[in-house]
Write a protein that holds these residues in place. Structure first.
Motif, PDB file in Angstrom:
ATOM      1  N   MET A  84       0.854  -1.180   0.000  1.00  0.00           N
ATOM      2  CA  MET A  84       0.000   0.000   0.000  1.00  0.00           C
ATOM      3  C   MET A  84       0.894   1.234   0.000  1.00  0.00           C
ATOM      4  N   ALA A  85       0.685   2.134  -0.949  1.00  0.00           N
ATOM      5  CA  ALA A  85       1.491   3.351  -1.030  1.00  0.00           C
ATOM      6  C   ALA A  85       0.798   4.355  -1.942  1.00  0.00           C
ATOM      7  N   PRO A  86       1.004   5.658  -1.687  1.00  0.00           N
ATOM      8  CA  PRO A  86       0.371   6.670  -2.544  1.00  0.00           C
ATOM      9  C   PRO A  86       0.801   6.542  -4.008  1.00  0.00           C
ATOM     10  N   SER A 111       5.394   2.312   7.248  1.00  0.00           N
ATOM     11  CA  SER A 111       5.009   3.226   8.332  1.00  0.00           C
ATOM     12  C   SER A 111       5.391   4.626   7.877  1.00  0.00           C
ATOM     13  N   TYR A 112       5.517   5.578   8.797  1.00  0.00           N
ATOM     14  CA  TYR A 112       5.812   6.967   8.412  1.00  0.00           C
ATOM     15  C   TYR A 112       6.986   7.048   7.450  1.00  0.00           C
ATOM     16  N   LEU A 127      -0.911  -0.611  -4.401  1.00  0.00           N
ATOM     17  CA  LEU A 127      -2.215   0.050  -4.448  1.00  0.00           C
ATOM     18  C   LEU A 127      -2.227   1.301  -3.587  1.00  0.00           C
ATOM     19  N   ILE A 129      -5.085   4.099  -1.779  1.00  0.00           N
ATOM     20  CA  ILE A 129      -6.514   4.337  -1.532  1.00  0.00           C
ATOM     21  C   ILE A 129      -6.897   5.790  -1.778  1.00  0.00           C
ATOM     22  N   TYR A 132      -3.638  11.316  -0.697  1.00  0.00           N
ATOM     23  CA  TYR A 132      -3.353  11.995   0.560  1.00  0.00           C
ATOM     24  C   TYR A 132      -2.319  11.151   1.283  1.00  0.00           C
ATOM     25  N   VAL A 133      -1.672  11.740   2.278  1.00  0.00           N
ATOM     26  CA  VAL A 133      -0.583  11.035   2.957  1.00  0.00           C
ATOM     27  C   VAL A 133      -1.010  10.634   4.368  1.00  0.00           C
ATOM     28  N   ASN A 136       0.739   5.625   8.228  1.00  0.00           N
ATOM     29  CA  ASN A 136       1.252   4.291   7.923  1.00  0.00           C
ATOM     30  C   ASN A 136       0.240   3.523   7.086  1.00  0.00           C
ATOM     31  N   GLY A 137       0.658   2.380   6.581  1.00  0.00           N
ATOM     32  CA  GLY A 137      -0.166   1.629   5.641  1.00  0.00           C
ATOM     33  C   GLY A 137      -1.257   0.783   6.285  1.00  0.00           C
ATOM     34  N   PRO A 140      -4.998   1.961   4.996  1.00  0.00           N
ATOM     35  CA  PRO A 140      -5.228   1.500   3.617  1.00  0.00           C
ATOM     36  C   PRO A 140      -5.376  -0.019   3.521  1.00  0.00           C
TER      37      PRO A 140
HETATM   38  C1  4GS Z   1      -1.264   5.442   1.429  1.00  0.00           C
HETATM   39  C2  4GS Z   1      -2.347   5.865   0.654  1.00  0.00           C
HETATM   40  C3  4GS Z   1      -0.420   6.291   2.316  1.00  0.00           C
HETATM   41  C4  4GS Z   1       2.610   7.179   2.864  1.00  0.00           C
HETATM   42  C5  4GS Z   1       2.340   5.383   4.552  1.00  0.00           C
HETATM   43  C6  4GS Z   1       3.677   7.801   3.737  1.00  0.00           C
HETATM   44  C7  4GS Z   1       3.423   6.070   5.356  1.00  0.00           C
HETATM   45  C8  4GS Z   1       1.621   6.396   3.700  1.00  0.00           C
HETATM   46  N1  4GS Z   1      -1.122   4.140   1.238  1.00  0.00           N
HETATM   47  N2  4GS Z   1      -2.799   4.798   0.006  1.00  0.00           N
HETATM   48  N3  4GS Z   1       4.356   6.786   4.502  1.00  0.00           N
HETATM   49  N4  4GS Z   1      -2.829   7.097   0.520  1.00  0.00           N
HETATM   50  N5  4GS Z   1       0.677   5.687   2.825  1.00  0.00           N
HETATM   51  O1  4GS Z   1      -0.712   7.430   2.528  1.00  0.00           O
HETATM   52  O2  4GS Z   1      -2.046   3.747   0.351  1.00  0.00           O
END
Ligand code: 4GS
Length: 221
Positions: A84-86, A111-112, A127, A129, A132-133, A136-137, A140
């Protein structure tokens, strides 16, 4: 379906996945969910999972060794590994339907800090969701688990699954009403109480289209 989650914050997952439909799916044996602490795959006294970024800069980076070890211990030939990540592919209902057909999902939660780029090679899919930030995952991951679980065959009752169609038809849902027929001056549309099922169906289709045109024209393309 079996789902493994690899996270630094397993306690986040207590609560949301222990109520309602997901809890029911777990109790019925339709979902076997295991949340695992990434620190269990470290070997040093401090259970180190991160390190400073090469090249300098703020923040820490999740180091590859514990995640590689954990994934290697948890995967089989039938596992789909998800990150999971932006920067991921936008998560949609159609991806949820696709994931609901898998035997085993393994979620990697950041995580952060970010992942060491080499960790990306472990995942079949990345993926997001939304744009936005988060911190942590975990959230999501829970969002995806929730959306996927209700699509596992046998989880929804017949009543509920017939009614699944908000995004399945690519439109928003039509308005719903229940009793009383008039509440604080607001009346239920006459057609819904007419007993004329063809007219009701037509009204609902029109309302869904109208609402989608007004609020989410992007869905109609
Ligand atoms: C998302 C998001 C997210 C990104 C996890 C910065 C910590 C964080 N993950 N969809 N580091 N939006 N992850 O914001 O999936």
């Amino acid at each position: 379906m079996k789902i493994d989650v690899l996270t630094l914050f397993p306690e986040m997952f207590v609560g949301p996945l222990d109520v309602s439909m997901v809890a029911r799916a777990r109790k019925a044996g339709l979902l076997d969910l295991r949340v695992r602490n990434l620190r269990d795959w470290t070997h040093d006294r401090h259970k180190t999972v991160d390190d400073r970024p090469f090249g300098g800069g703020p923040g820490m980076v999740l180091k590859p060794e514990p995640i590689f070890e954990a994934v290697e211990a948890l995967v089989s030939a039938k596992t789909r590994v998800l990150m999971m990540a932006p920067a991921g592919r936008p998560f949609t209902q159609s991806i949820a339907r696709e994931l609901a057909e898998q035997e085993h999902l393994l979620f990697l939660c950041g995580s952060y800090e970010g992942f060491d780029e080499r960790i990306r090679t472990l995942a079949q899919d990345e993926l997001s969701i939304g744009d936005y930030v988060l911190t942590n995952g975990g959230l999501p991951t829970m969002v995806v688990i929730d959306a996927v679980t209700r699509l596992i065959p046998g989880v929804l009752g017949d009543d509920e699954s017939a009614h699944d169609e908000s995004f399945s038809h690519g439109e928003l849902e039509y308005p719903h009403y229940t009793r009383p027929a008039e509440f604080r001056g607001m009346k239920v549309p006459e057609v819904l109480m007419s007993g004329n099922h063809a007219e009701i169906e037509k009204w609902r289709r029109e309302q869904a289209r109208l609402r989608t045109t007004e609020r989410r024209p992007d869905l109609l393309k």
